[in-house]
Design a protein around this motif. Structure first.
Motif, mmCIF file in Angstrom:
data_model
loop_
_atom_site.group_PDB
_atom_site.id
_atom_site.type_symbol
_atom_site.label_atom_id
_atom_site.label_comp_id
_atom_site.label_asym_id
_atom_site.label_seq_id
_atom_site.Cartn_x
_atom_site.Cartn_y
_atom_site.Cartn_z
ATOM 1 N N ASN A 1 -5.897 -15.209 4.115
ATOM 2 C CA ASN A 1 -7.201 -15.141 4.766
ATOM 3 C C ASN A 1 -8.228 -15.933 3.993
ATOM 4 O O ASN A 1 -9.034 -15.416 3.256
ATOM 5 C CB ASN A 1 -7.663 -13.684 4.865
ATOM 6 C CG ASN A 1 -6.943 -13.001 5.995
ATOM 7 O OD1 ASN A 1 -6.581 -13.647 6.971
ATOM 8 N ND2 ASN A 1 -6.720 -11.723 5.839
ATOM 9 N N SER B 1 -11.920 -10.346 1.915
ATOM 10 C CA SER B 1 -11.191 -11.612 1.938
ATOM 11 C C SER B 1 -12.148 -12.751 2.255
ATOM 12 O O SER B 1 -13.259 -12.542 2.715
ATOM 13 C CB SER B 1 -10.073 -11.558 2.968
ATOM 14 O OG SER B 1 -10.606 -11.229 4.210
ATOM 15 N N ALA C 1 2.504 -6.738 8.198
ATOM 16 C CA ALA C 1 3.769 -5.995 8.170
ATOM 17 C C ALA C 1 4.698 -6.582 7.117
ATOM 18 O O ALA C 1 5.337 -5.864 6.341
ATOM 19 C CB ALA C 1 4.427 -6.033 9.550
ATOM 20 N N GLY D 1 3.894 1.460 4.205
ATOM 21 C CA GLY D 1 3.070 2.463 4.881
ATOM 22 C C GLY D 1 1.756 2.739 4.167
ATOM 23 O O GLY D 1 1.461 2.134 3.132
ATOM 24 N N MET D 2 0.958 3.633 4.768
ATOM 25 C CA MET D 2 -0.338 3.964 4.156
ATOM 26 C C MET D 2 -0.541 5.475 4.132
ATOM 27 O O MET D 2 -0.174 6.177 5.070
ATOM 28 C CB MET D 2 -1.479 3.323 4.961
ATOM 29 C CG MET D 2 -1.629 1.829 4.720
ATOM 30 S SD MET D 2 -2.892 1.099 5.785
ATOM 31 C CE MET D 2 -1.954 0.698 7.234
ATOM 32 N N VAL E 1 -9.344 -12.338 10.525
ATOM 33 C CA VAL E 1 -9.726 -11.481 9.412
ATOM 34 C C VAL E 1 -8.780 -10.308 9.464
ATOM 35 O O VAL E 1 -9.172 -9.172 9.559
ATOM 36 C CB VAL E 1 -11.181 -11.011 9.494
ATOM 37 C CG1 VAL E 1 -12.056 -12.023 8.800
ATOM 38 C CG2 VAL E 1 -11.593 -10.838 10.909
ATOM 39 N N GLY E 2 -7.515 -10.644 9.438
ATOM 40 C CA GLY E 2 -6.489 -9.634 9.343
ATOM 41 C C GLY E 2 -6.512 -8.666 10.501
ATOM 42 O O GLY E 2 -6.698 -9.041 11.658
ATOM 43 N N PHE E 3 -6.380 -7.435 10.112
ATOM 44 C CA PHE E 3 -6.195 -6.356 11.054
ATOM 45 C C PHE E 3 -7.207 -6.348 12.201
ATOM 46 O O PHE E 3 -6.865 -6.141 13.360
ATOM 47 C CB PHE E 3 -6.258 -5.045 10.266
ATOM 48 C CG PHE E 3 -6.228 -3.838 11.119
ATOM 49 C CD1 PHE E 3 -5.036 -3.429 11.703
ATOM 50 C CD2 PHE E 3 -7.391 -3.115 11.352
ATOM 51 C CE1 PHE E 3 -5.022 -2.303 12.510
ATOM 52 C CE2 PHE E 3 -7.367 -1.996 12.156
ATOM 53 C CZ PHE E 3 -6.184 -1.590 12.744
ATOM 54 N N ALA F 1 3.617 -5.584 3.753
ATOM 55 C CA ALA F 1 3.936 -4.173 3.491
ATOM 56 C C ALA F 1 5.403 -4.023 3.091
ATOM 57 O O ALA F 1 5.751 -3.193 2.248
ATOM 58 C CB ALA F 1 3.628 -3.333 4.726
ATOM 59 N N ALA G 1 -11.663 -5.961 4.380
ATOM 60 C CA ALA G 1 -11.184 -6.463 3.096
ATOM 61 C C ALA G 1 -12.124 -7.560 2.617
ATOM 62 O O ALA G 1 -12.694 -8.284 3.415
ATOM 63 C CB ALA G 1 -9.778 -7.009 3.243
ATOM 64 N N ASN H 1 -8.474 1.028 3.798
ATOM 65 C CA ASN H 1 -8.046 -0.312 4.211
ATOM 66 C C ASN H 1 -8.532 -0.693 5.599
ATOM 67 O O ASN H 1 -8.854 -1.843 5.856
ATOM 68 C CB ASN H 1 -6.520 -0.437 4.186
ATOM 69 C CG ASN H 1 -5.969 -0.298 2.778
ATOM 70 O OD1 ASN H 1 -6.708 -0.464 1.812
ATOM 71 N ND2 ASN H 1 -4.692 0.017 2.672
ATOM 72 N N ASP I 1 6.632 -1.696 11.557
ATOM 73 C CA ASP I 1 7.391 -2.182 10.401
ATOM 74 C C ASP I 1 7.919 -0.996 9.631
ATOM 75 O O ASP I 1 7.455 0.128 9.813
ATOM 76 C CB ASP I 1 6.490 -3.046 9.502
ATOM 77 C CG ASP I 1 5.331 -2.261 8.905
ATOM 78 O OD1 ASP I 1 5.598 -1.409 8.030
ATOM 79 O OD2 ASP I 1 4.168 -2.510 9.300
HETATM 80 P P1 ADP Z 1 -5.824 -8.326 4.353
HETATM 81 O O1 ADP Z 1 -4.453 -8.381 4.909
HETATM 82 O O2 ADP Z 1 -6.480 -9.631 4.235
HETATM 83 O O3 ADP Z 1 -5.940 -7.521 3.105
HETATM 84 P P2 ADP Z 1 -6.312 -6.666 6.657
HETATM 85 O O4 ADP Z 1 -7.573 -6.248 7.332
HETATM 86 O O5 ADP Z 1 -5.329 -7.392 7.503
HETATM 87 O O6 ADP Z 1 -6.747 -7.555 5.416
HETATM 88 O O7 ADP Z 1 -5.622 -5.438 6.075
HETATM 89 C C1 ADP Z 1 -6.292 -4.557 5.201
HETATM 90 C C2 ADP Z 1 -5.309 -3.770 4.372
HETATM 91 O O8 ADP Z 1 -4.656 -2.821 5.163
HETATM 92 C C3 ADP Z 1 -4.176 -4.585 3.796
HETATM 93 O O9 ADP Z 1 -4.552 -5.222 2.615
HETATM 94 C C4 ADP Z 1 -3.104 -3.550 3.587
HETATM 95 O O10 ADP Z 1 -3.312 -2.889 2.355
HETATM 96 C C5 ADP Z 1 -3.362 -2.577 4.709
HETATM 97 N N1 ADP Z 1 -2.429 -2.814 5.812
HETATM 98 C C6 ADP Z 1 -2.650 -3.488 6.935
HETATM 99 N N2 ADP Z 1 -1.558 -3.478 7.729
HETATM 100 C C7 ADP Z 1 -0.615 -2.781 7.072
HETATM 101 C C8 ADP Z 1 0.749 -2.427 7.351
HETATM 102 N N3 ADP Z 1 1.370 -2.796 8.479
HETATM 103 N N4 ADP Z 1 1.402 -1.668 6.427
HETATM 104 C C9 ADP Z 1 0.794 -1.283 5.299
HETATM 105 N N5 ADP Z 1 -0.462 -1.608 4.959
HETATM 106 C C10 ADP Z 1 -1.167 -2.330 5.833
#
Ligand code: ADP
Length: 632
Positions: free
Chosen positions: A344, A98, A37, A82-83, A121-123, A40, A96, A91, A78
């Motif tokens: 990451n 990473s 967040a 956005g996406m 690993v993030g999300f 972003a 990713a 994404n 947040d």
């Molecule tokens: P990383 O953060 O290591 O790139 P993630 O799996 O956490 O890997 O996220 C993958 C991608 O998703 C991010 O690089 C970003 O582009 C997008 N993303 C994730 N969460 C958000 C968010 N809250 N707002 C906008 N884009 C997001």
């Protein structure tokens, strides 16, 4: 309209791992989502800076957390960039690239789990605590919003959605409690606050949450009226946003540093020293380091883990990064924050990270410099420090076979015959013109060393003696070999070589004249000593033990106290004072009563051992013989 899509193969595997994760640090999922967040919002800020689209104010940006225990939902939203639909797909449908996905050993589950827990690993880490994840997102500058939903490895759906403002809202449907796992905690405001404090305190945007408070209703709780409470919702900011290490030194008082230390590193006492540095150049980082006043209770045990906390732009990525500290500075506590490290990054990759190596080198140098400064400017404090942690530094020299000598030798302190403590540099500056060596004597305490017969001669010459009272001291000196070209020399070394030519001649002659006596005494000691000879160093004492070769008597003592050190023996020499009456006695006994001369040699040998602080082989026998002589 929505369609179910499959995750890409790699993502699916990772996801399965996440879902079934038995890792104990599932809590890091929150850190990961908050960091996304925050990223972003950074992205949005930079986009609008360049003049594209309507301006947004950074001060309006925030992460909002909502927890609803009733329907087990945790929402993290947040107002960042956005996406778009494509971005959601790309994404969140693919993992990713990473560092954390550099899994080498897919089959070894335990290792994989560890990597997840350490770095996330993030999300996807959301799936460690959620049975279903929903992401509603509207890209900045777009009118359309989309909803991404997934219940796990089977796949995800994307459909159109309604959202009034740009940004992303992630809803986690938290798993049900199991026998081993209490997932409810992630819905509890108290615990959420704790996690934010722990991992995301220094995210630069506010992380807010509506918290319910109970407020005393006016007019109740006084004058005998039963207290009644009203529920009140207060929006609280959970993170402090500006890390202390990012503030300028002039803004901070010792007290601020000390409070932070005690709070963060769980110590009751103020630290002895703090080091706050910001560096730009080959590596950009801030570091806040502390030297504790006392050694942690487990410091000299195997359980102690060295390391500094590691942050990447204000987000903690590792609790204890061991690679940042050399073993000899393992007592240092603190943290490092660098923009050069990615969030990451796996432990494996971190170890080979060039930036990290540069930072570690720089940190080591700054610790050393600060200690040198302290040594110069506040001797009392430095001596206190050295008393507590000096042994560790000496081990650092010893264990590296002296390789760290140049770095560390000037930090060393020794007690000395000069009274008080000295550095090696100071010792050398006081050396007499003709003095060739740096002399030292070993023993369990200063007073014991002071009364060692071997020190007589060196003392008489007016040469200073370093008093080695720490087990590792002599080993350490041996590894260092010399300071500034001046070699170390034990007062017990066989080649002390301090007498005049005349004295030496005299002794040599005396030894030659009495060769059969010395051979006989050596023989009667049955291999306990390499030889018996006349001493050039004794002034008043009758006998002493010295050693030939690398291993001294003191070192033998240390080694034989270690579990696997049995059998290491110094090559001992029994020295007899040629000017002492006992020498005359031995000579005449050799002529009249050889057996008695042999017995005396045994007694003298045991005496010398006792003076050295060594155990004698047969104390009962020794005591009986002594009594026998006393009764004659
Ligand atoms: P990383 O953060 O290591 O790139 P993630 O799996 O956490 O890997 O996220 C993958 C991608 O998703 C991010 O690089 C970003 O582009 C997008 N993303 C994730 N969460 C958000 C968010 N809250 N707002 C906008 N884009 C997001």
């Amino acid at each position: 309209m929505s369609e179910t899509k499959e995750f890409k193969a790699e993502s699916k595997r990772l996801l399965e791992l996440m879902i079934n994760s038995i890792y104990t640090h599932k809590e890091i999922f929150l850190r990961e989502l908050i960091s996304n967040a925050s990223d972003a919002m950074d992205k949005l800020y930079f986009k609008t800076l360049s003049g594209e689209g309507e301006a947004v104010s950074r001060s309006d940006m925030r992460v909002k957390i909502e927890a609803d225990k009733g329907d087990r939902r945790l929402v993290i939203s947040d107002n960042g960039i956005g996406m778009t639909k494509e971005e959601l797909e790309n994404n969140l449908g693919t993992i990713a690239q990473s560092g954390s996905f550099a899994f080498k050993n897919e089959n070894e589950k335990s290792e994989d789990v560890d990597i997840i827990g350490q770095f996330g690993v993030g999300f996807y880490s959301a799936f460690m605590v959620a049975k279903k994840v929903t992401v509603i997102s509207r890209a900045y500058g777009s009118e359309d919003a989309f909803i991404w939903t997934s219940s796990g490895a089977d796949g995800y759906t994307i459909a159109e959605a309604d959202k009034d403002t740009f940004g992303t809202t992630i809803t986690l449907e938290i798993k049900d409690n199991t026998d081993d796992e209490n997932y409810d905690e992630y819905l509890t405001p108290y615990r959420i606050r704790e996690l934010v404090k722990k991992y995301s305190d220094y995210i630069r945007y506010p992380i807010i949450m509506d918290v319910e408070h109970e407020k005393l209703r006016e007019g109740t709780g006084v004058d005998g009226v039963e207290p009644e409470y009203d529920k009140e919702i207060v929006t609280e900011t959970l993170n402090s946003q500006i890390p202390i290490w990012k503030k300028s030194k002039s803004e901070l008082k010792d007290e601020d540093y000390n409070e932070f230390y005690k709070d963060k590193f769980h110590d009751y006492s103020d630290p002895l020293l703090h080091i706050h540095s910001k560096t730009e150049g080959t590596a950009t980082y801030s570091a806040l380091l502390y030297i504790p006043e006392k050694a942690p209770f487990d410091y000299y045990s195997k359980n102690y883990e060295k390391g500094l906390q590691l942050y990447s732009s204000g987000v903690m990525i590792m609790e204890k990064c061991a690679d940042l500290l050399p073993d000899y500075f393992s007592f240092v506590k603190g943290l490092v924050d660098s923009e050069d490290l990615s969030l990451n990054i796996s432990r494996e990759m971190l170890q080979h990270d060039r930036q990290l190596k540069i930072i570690a080198k720089a940190i080591e140098k700054s610790i050393k410099n600060e200690l040198k400064k302290l040594q110069k400017n506040d001797r009392e404090k430095y001596e206190k420090f050295f008393e507590t942690f000096g042994t560790q530094i000496k081990y650092g020299i010893y264990e590296s076979y002296g390789m760290n000598k140049a770095e560390l030798q000037d930090l060393l302190m020794f007690k000395s015959s000069n009274g008080g403590s000295t550095t090696l540099e100071e010792y050398v500056s006081r050396m007499k013109e003709e003095q060739k060596y740096i002399y030292f004597a070993s023993g369990s305490s200063v007073s014991r060393i002071e009364s060692l017969p071997q020190t007589d001669m060196v003392r008489e010459k007016g040469y200073e003696i370093l008093y080695l009272t720490d087990h590792v001291d002599e080993f350490c000196l041996q590894m260092m070999h010399d300071y500034d070209g001046k070699e170390y020399k034990s007062v017990s070394a066989d080649d002390l070589d301090l007498g005049t030519e005349e004295e030496k001649e005299e002794i040599k002659k005396e030894e030659e004249d009495n060769k059969p006596l010395f051979d006989y005494l050596t023989e009667s000691l049955g291999g306990k000593v390499k030889s018996v000879k006349l001493s050039q160093r004794l002034k008043t004492h009758p006998v002493c033990i010295t050693s030939e070769g690398m291993l001294s008597v003191e070192m033998e003592k240390v080694l034989s106290a270690m579990p696997d050190g049995q059998g290491a023996k110094a090559e001992k020499v029994l020295e007899i004072n040629p000017n002492h009456a006992i020498f005359g006695k031995l000579k005449s006994l050799y002529e009249t009563d050889k057996d008695k001369a042999g017995e005396y040699a045994e007694l003298l040998y045991n005496q010398a051992l006792l003076i050295e602080g060594m155990a004698i082989e047969n104390p009962v026998d020794f005591a009986n013989k002594l009594c026998e002589i006393m009764s004659q």
